[in-house]
Design an enzyme around this catalytic site. Structure first.
Site, mmCIF file in Angstrom:
data_model
loop_
_atom_site.group_PDB
_atom_site.id
_atom_site.type_symbol
_atom_site.label_atom_id
_atom_site.label_comp_id
_atom_site.label_asym_id
_atom_site.label_seq_id
_atom_site.Cartn_x
_atom_site.Cartn_y
_atom_site.Cartn_z
ATOM 1 C CE LYS A 65 2.365 -93.985 68.523
ATOM 2 N NZ LYS A 65 3.782 -94.350 68.393
ATOM 3 C CG ASP A 101 6.771 -92.343 67.383
ATOM 4 O OD1 ASP A 101 7.012 -92.029 68.560
ATOM 5 O OD2 ASP A 101 5.683 -92.819 67.010
#
Ligand code: ATR
Length: 279
Positions: A65, A101
């Site tokens: 990420k 997210d």
């Protein structure tokens, strides 16, 4: 056909291919979605190969990420702040990075019926996973959002980094041996990956509090098992967050929003407890 994929290491366990295939069927989008395993050293070149072969979008999971945020040509403000991206869109010959997210987590908590407004929340962990959800959690208007981390200095660093986002005056930092109690505790640590849980005191919970683990698996995570042993009834793992962040990514890629109801019902490995409000 447009190609999409999730990149991770490991990635074979990922439910994303099944989720996005169902979304594509439901919204009648012609696309393929696969899982691509790439070691940290091979991630960048794997993405280049993918784009050259018709890759139009990617999801990015552990441990890529931060690398995804770094290599992207353009980053959304959420990615710049969090230093982490979970969604890449191919546009104008380069990758554009997004982080869905936090929005996914907040959607899932709403589906579960667990309100955040005016409540005292703890976010456990201070890595990229925690950083990605801070701003959307603050936007829900909690009474307080305390970042608790094993290494307390990292929690303080995160508070400092987010000091200019709306609601930042509600942010505070602490260690795991806190004496505070919370209406909701969200585990954003990587502890479950090694079969562990953050070592928190049982005094952490107010009556009626909820426990949420951003990780998910075929059985309850160690954090959720511990919450149950503390008498916490409202518990959920991150499966719903996974589905909701996927819907956000799909919408960014295709401009059409899939419903998450069918996927939540058909793919869920562990049901939330005790009030399953999942439609
Ligand atoms: P990610 O990007 O997935 O968040 P990370 O940046 O490596 O990964 O951060 C991992 C987080 O999990 C950190 O908050 C880490 O705590 P430290 O900052 O003290 O290292 C936390 N973590 C990992 N294993 C843990 C454990 N067994 N107990 C408590 N916290 C743990």
């Amino acid at each position: 056909m447009d190609r999409y994929a999730v990149f991770g290491f490991p990635v074979s366990h990922s439910l994303s291919p099944k989720i996005h295939s169902q979304f594509a069927l439901e919204t009648k989008q012609a696309l393929t979605y696969e899982a691509i395993e790439a070691t940290p050293g091979a991630f960048h070149s794997a993405l280049e190969t993918f784009a050259a072969a018709g890759g139009r979008g990617a999801n990015v999971t552990v441990p890529h990420k931060a690398a995804a945020a770094e290599l992207a040509q353009r980053c959304s403000p959420a990615v710049t702040l969090a230093g982490a991206a979970n969604t890449l869109c191919w546009a104008d010959g380069g990758w554009e990075a997004h982080n869905t997210d936090g929005v996914g987590l907040v959607h899932d908590l709403k589906v579960l019926g667990w309100s955040l407004c005016g409540r005292r929340l703890a976010l456990v962990g201070a890595g990229g996973a925690a950083a990605g959800v801070i701003a959307p959690l603050l936007a829900e208007g909690p009474e307080q959002l305390v970042i608790l981390n094993r290494t307390e200095a990292r929690a303080q660093e995160l508070c400092d980094r987010f000091k200019n986002v709306p609601g930042a005056h509600k942010l505070a930092a602490g260690g795991l041996h806190t004496t505070l109690a919370f209406d909701g505790v969200i585990n954003a640590t990587a502890a479950s990956l090694s079969g562990e849980r953050p070592s928190l005191p049982p005094s952490l919970w107010t009556p009626g509090a909820f426990a949420y683990d951003m990780m998910y698996g075929p059985t309850a995570t160690p954090f959720l098992q511990w919450a149950e042993s503390c008498g916490i009834g409202a518990r959920a793992d991150g499966f719903g967050m996974l589905v909701e962040q996927a819907a956000e990514a799909f919408t960014l890629w295709r401009g059409v929003r899939p419903s998450t109801k069918g996927v939540r019902r058909s793919l869920r490995p562990v049901a939330p407890t005790p009030n399953d409000n999942t439609p």
